[in-house]
Design an enzyme around this catalytic site. Sequence first.
Site, PDB file in Angstrom:
ATOM      1  CB  VAL A 162      -0.921   0.014   1.242  1.00  0.00           C
ATOM      2  CG1 VAL A 162      -1.865   1.209   1.179  1.00  0.00           C
ATOM      3  CG2 VAL A 162      -1.699  -1.289   1.358  1.00  0.00           C
ATOM      4  CD  GLU A 192       8.191  -7.936   1.372  1.00  0.00           C
ATOM      5  OE1 GLU A 192       7.450  -6.943   1.221  1.00  0.00           O
ATOM      6  OE2 GLU A 192       9.282  -8.065   0.800  1.00  0.00           O
TER       7      GLU A 192
HETATM    8 ZN   LIG Z   1       9.554  -3.911   3.139  1.00  0.00          ZN
END
Ligand SMILES: [Zn+2]
Length: 125
Positions: free
Chosen positions: A32, A42
Site C-alpha cells: 500500500v 510482506e
Molecule cells: Zn519492506
Amino acid sequence: MLNPVRVNDRLFGDVGAAVLSEAGEVFTGVAVDTAGWGLCAERSALAAMITAGQYRIAKVVAVWKDEKTGKLHVLPPCGICREFMRSIDEANLAALVITGRDRSVSLSELLPLHEWPAAEPGEGE
Ligand SMILES: [Zn+2]
C-alpha cells in the site's frame, strides 16, 4: 489478491506477498503505497499472520508483476521488513526468504550483523 489499483495517484497492490507460517497456514498481503507512509506487502501479510495469533515464519516471498511484460519478479524484502520479521520472533532468523525462482536464503543471511555486540569490559563506565 488485489489487482493493482491507482488511488490518489499512488499504486496499491502492485506487489503481493505470501507468508507460510510455521503452523502451515498461508497469509497474503499487498503493498500500500501512500504519499505519507507506505506499507510493504510482506508486512501486510505478516499483519494478517499476527492477527491470526501466529508469529513464526517458515517461508516468505514477495512478487511484483510488470504490467507491461506480464512477467513476475521476486523481490527481496527491504531492510524494515527484514528487521520486522526478526523482531516479531527471533526464531524467524531461520525462516526461508525466497529471493528468486530457484533461490532462497535464511533471514539471518539477509541480516548478517543482527546481533548486538556484547559490551567490552570497562566500556560505558
Ligand atoms: Zn519492506
